[in-house]
Design an enzyme around this catalytic site. Structure first.
Site, PDB file in Angstrom:
ATOM      1  N   TYR A 513      46.406  38.294  38.411  1.00  0.00           N
ATOM      2  CA  TYR A 513      46.011  37.150  39.231  1.00  0.00           C
ATOM      3  C   TYR A 513      46.911  36.933  40.443  1.00  0.00           C
ATOM      4  CZ  TYR A 513      42.881  36.132  35.416  1.00  0.00           C
ATOM      5  OH  TYR A 513      41.892  36.225  34.480  1.00  0.00           O
TER       6      TYR A 513
ATOM      7  N   PRO B  65      33.444  37.889  33.162  1.00  0.00           N
ATOM      8  CA  PRO B  65      34.393  38.966  33.441  1.00  0.00           C
ATOM      9  C   PRO B  65      34.774  38.953  34.919  1.00  0.00           C
ATOM     10  CG  PRO B  65      32.183  39.859  33.091  1.00  0.00           C
ATOM     11  CD  PRO B  65      32.121  38.399  32.803  1.00  0.00           C
ATOM     12  N   HIS B  66      36.012  39.339  35.225  1.00  0.00           N
ATOM     13  CA  HIS B  66      36.439  39.295  36.621  1.00  0.00           C
ATOM     14  C   HIS B  66      37.597  40.248  36.848  1.00  0.00           C
ATOM     15  CE1 HIS B  66      38.548  36.159  34.317  1.00  0.00           C
ATOM     16  NE2 HIS B  66      39.610  36.575  34.984  1.00  0.00           N
ATOM     17  N   ALA B  67      37.806  40.630  38.085  1.00  0.00           N
ATOM     18  CA  ALA B  67      38.908  41.530  38.420  1.00  0.00           C
ATOM     19  C   ALA B  67      39.121  41.523  39.918  1.00  0.00           C
ATOM     20  CB  ALA B  67      38.580  42.947  37.951  1.00  0.00           C
TER      21      ALA B  67
END
Lengths: 591, 154
Positions: A513, B65-67
């Site tokens: 992040y 979901p993530h990126a």
């Protein structure tokens, strides 16, 4: 003569029964129940509908003391030592230093507002210095709110432990006020000696008593189980009285004895607990009714304004200030401090103590009773009614335990880890929608339409079914999720938007992040939270990490973080890593 | 920021069934390649890697979901509705049927988190989810997703 007995029983039992019934009304209205009991006492009393004349200050004090001893023994018995681990230092500071500070602040208020001499002013301060265990315990559990554990434990321990302190201070000051003439230095020395004796003996005798009670209970082999709780309670009262006779604080001894016995492996602990809950109720009703009966509102005239001013001083100045000072070294957030300050409910103990000046022969003793009575009424009304509102406004709620209808801890021989739990299947749960029940969550027993069925002859589970099964304590959260509404209690602001594995490292999270965490990259998130909260993390604890925050979602029985949540945009509600003392001070002033 | 700025109509899709989480990520990769011209395998790997920190199944049959990826001009969204829910190791152990994926540029740390918050808030609306589950036409799904009242991204 028989008529007299019948009349006494009729009135006494009638009032208790009416109080019990009105608890329903109070639940509907959200009014503090204790206020209702007090109100019934008032209604029955001299100026009320029944016009019962009751002037026995001595009798009222006797009933109140015994009732309080029962309540304290029970509250000790029901307090898990676990919550002491979370909250003891802060709570005990509040219960000792906090009581003294409140006494002093209120003493100053009383001196200037009422123009009383200093000793009498301080005495009044001491009378209202303790929070009421019954009121705090009860009000924190109604209204369907679940307050963060650290805050709740602090308040509960404080309320149980500060009564003996306030009683001691009041009793001592009453003596001084009645027997004026000693010099200040003599008084100081005597105060100190008394304090050490009372508190020290109270604690020691309480511990010894608690162990003896445990041993006694575990030795009684063939006694009818129904006699256990009665014996335990009577033994608790014996400790109370014995400690008092030996010069210690009986109230403190009763509380400590309850704490020791309740946290020991004691036979029939659940049975004793259940009995004590009932006795505690009876004690509370008895105490409030008696005190309500004793009050004569027609004599309040002329005191209303000063009493209200004093109540305001207590609620808005003395209590918050004392709490703020006491909690300064413990890393509480300003929201938490505000809440603890607000939940300074006064109750029966204060009213009870206000009888002491009369009994102790202080000139004009009735004045204190009337003033304190009105102060307690205001506190119950203002603070009691707003607890859940305050907790919500200050965002100190954690998601309530979802939909479990029953949790029966069984006294199983041998391995006692298993618990019998019951659920009512929620219409929106996945199970009601026809999902298969995971093997580990198969119910033993299904109750549908009043019939008990086994999983083999019940067919698919339906909404409204009650299911019972055995589970280990760590399975319970998962079972909750299976049988209750999906995601219903999961407010992301409280438990986070995303779950994270506790063994994810800070570095991994930072890279994912772009958090730019520089130090401690190899540390796991679980470990980080563990350390940040001094190995005593509780669900809901948060730690800000740049633009996100981590939150403890679950801990196991050994207080290890087992689930971590990630909160996006924690904003200004976040609660940072407990900083060092200096940093904390600085933060305070910046807030 | 609202959903309309990150989710193109072509990036919404209904699929009848997907056998595994891995297959789902490949499906998302293919969709990203098709709509936003990204490398399918890269997307799938990045999503899979994020999953190792903890499942992005947030409960109630929803996965986000993530990126972050190299060479993206802005935050891109992908939405797949799976008619037969698949196992996703979600927090509540519920199988997942609504998947909203987010792909963010490598240098968009804060933007990425903001977008996640917006999507997370949008998808927590049970009424919206019910409507999404009742429809399968991509155009309708897109309209439903973007018709949400503008949420504050502050």
């Amino acid at each position: 003569m028989f008529d007299a007995i019948n009349i006494a029983v009729l009135i006494g039992a009638g009032l208790v029964a009416v109080s019990g019934i009105t608890s329903l009304v109070s639940q509907r209205l959200g009014a503090p129940l204790l206020l209702v009991f007090l109100g019934i006492g008032l209604l029955a009393g001299e100026d009320g509908l029944l016009g019962i004349r009751f002037d026995g200050a001595g009798a009222a004090y006797f009933i109140g003391s015994v009732a309080l001893a029962i309540i304290l023994f029970d509250s000790g018995f029901a307090t898990p030592i676990r919550s002491y681990r979370v909250a003891a230092p802060a709570a005990l500071t509040l219960a000792t230093l906090g009581v003294i500070l409140t006494t002093v602040f209120m003493g100053v208020c009383a001196h200037y507002l009422l123009g009383l001499p200093w000793i009498e002013s301080m005495m009044l301060g001491a009378i209202v210095a303790s929070t009421d265990a019954a009121a705090v315990f009860f009000l924190m559990r109604v209204g369907g709110i679940t307050i963060r554990e650290r805050v709740k434990s602090t308040l509960e321990i404080e309320s149980g432990a500060n009564d003996p302190m306030a009683i001691f201070l009041t009793a001592t000051l009453v003596e001084f006020a009645a027997a004026s003439g000693e010099s200040g230095a003599e008084m100081g020395v005597q105060l100190l000696v008394d304090f050490v004796l009372q508190i020290g003996l109270g604690i020691v005798l309480g511990i010894v008593g608690g162990f003896l009670i445990t041993r006694l209970m575990n030795r009684l082999e063939d006694v009818d189980p129904a006699l256990y709780p009665i014996t335990a309670l009577a033994a608790g009262l014996v400790v109370f009285a014995a400690a008092g006779l030996l010069g210690g604080s009986g109230f403190l001894a009763a509380y400590v004895a309850g704490l020791v016995a309740g946290n020991s492996r004691i036979r029939f602990a659940h049975r004793i607990r259940r009995f004590q809950v009932g006795m505690s109720w009876l004690a509370q009703i008895g105490m409030f009714l008696t005190l309500g009966l004793l009050a004569t509102p027609s004599t309040f005239e002329g005191l209303t304004l000063p009493a209200l001013a004093l109540a305001a001083g207590l609620i808005f100045v003395a209590r918050p200030l004392a709490v703020w000072i006491c909690l300064l070294p413990f890393g509480f957030t300003s929201r938490e401090v505000a809440f603890v300050g607000w939940v300074g409910l006064r109750g029966a103990v204060s009213i009870l103590l206000s009888i002491l000046p009369t009994l102790g022969g202080v000139p004009g003793g009735g004045l204190y009773f009337n003033i304190v009575f009105m102060m307690v009424l205001s506190s119950l009304l203002i603070q009691g009614w707003t607890i859940s509102f305050a907790a919500r406004a200050l965002r100190l709620l954690v998601p309530p335990e979802p939909g479990r209808v029953d949790r029966v801890e069984l006294d199983l021989p041998g391995k006692t880890e298993l618990e019998l739990v019951g659920y009512r299947i929620h219409p929106e749960s996945s199970i009601a929608a026809g999902e298969r029940v995971p093997r580990w969550a198969r119910p033993l027993l299904i109750i549908r339409g009043g019939k008990a069925l086994s999983i083999h002859n019940a067919g698919p589970l339906e909404a409204g079914d009650r299911v019972y099964l055995f589970g280990t304590p760590d399975q319970l959260p998962l079972l909750d999720r299976v049988y209750t509404r999906p995601g219903g209690a999961d407010d992301p602001d409280v438990i986070g938007h995303f779950p994270l594995n506790p063994d994810t490292t800070v570095g991994q999270l930072s890279d994912e992040y772009a958090l730019n965490a520089s130090g401690e990259r190899d540390r796991t998130l679980g470990d980080l939270l563990q350390k940040a909260f001094h190995d005593q993390p509780v669900v809901g604890d948060r730690l800000t990490l740049g633009p996100i925050a981590l939150v403890v979602r679950a801990v196991d029985e050994g207080r290890h973080v087992t689930e971590v949540g990630m909160i996006l945009q924690p904003g200004r509600n976040s609660i940072g890593r407990p900083p060092g003392f200096k940093e904390r001070l600085r933060n305070w002033f910046e807030r | 920021m609202d959903i309309a700025t990150i989710l193109r109509t072509e990036a919404v899709k209904t699929v009848s069934a997907i056998s595994s989480k891995k297959r789902l990520f490949h499906e998302l990769g293919d969709l990203a390649a098709q709509v936003y011209g990204l490398k399918s395998a890269e997307v799938a790997t990045a999503l899979q890697e994020r999953e190792s920190l903890g499942p992005t199944g947030v409960g109630g049959g929803i996965a986000l979901p993530h990126a972050r990826l190299d060479g993206l001009p802005q935050v891109h969204g992908l939405f797949i509705r799976v008619e037969k829910p698949l196992d996703f190791e979600s927090v509540d152990r519920q199988p997942v049927d609504l998947v909203f994926a987010l792909l963010a540029p490598q240098d968009a740390g804060v933007e990425h988190l903001k977008a996640l918050a917006v999507v997370s808030r949008t998808m927590r609306d049970p009424a919206l989810c019910a409507k999404l589950r009742a429809n399968s036409d991509p155009q309708t799904l897109h309209t439903l997703l973007t018709a949400q009242p503008r949420v504050q991204a502050a």
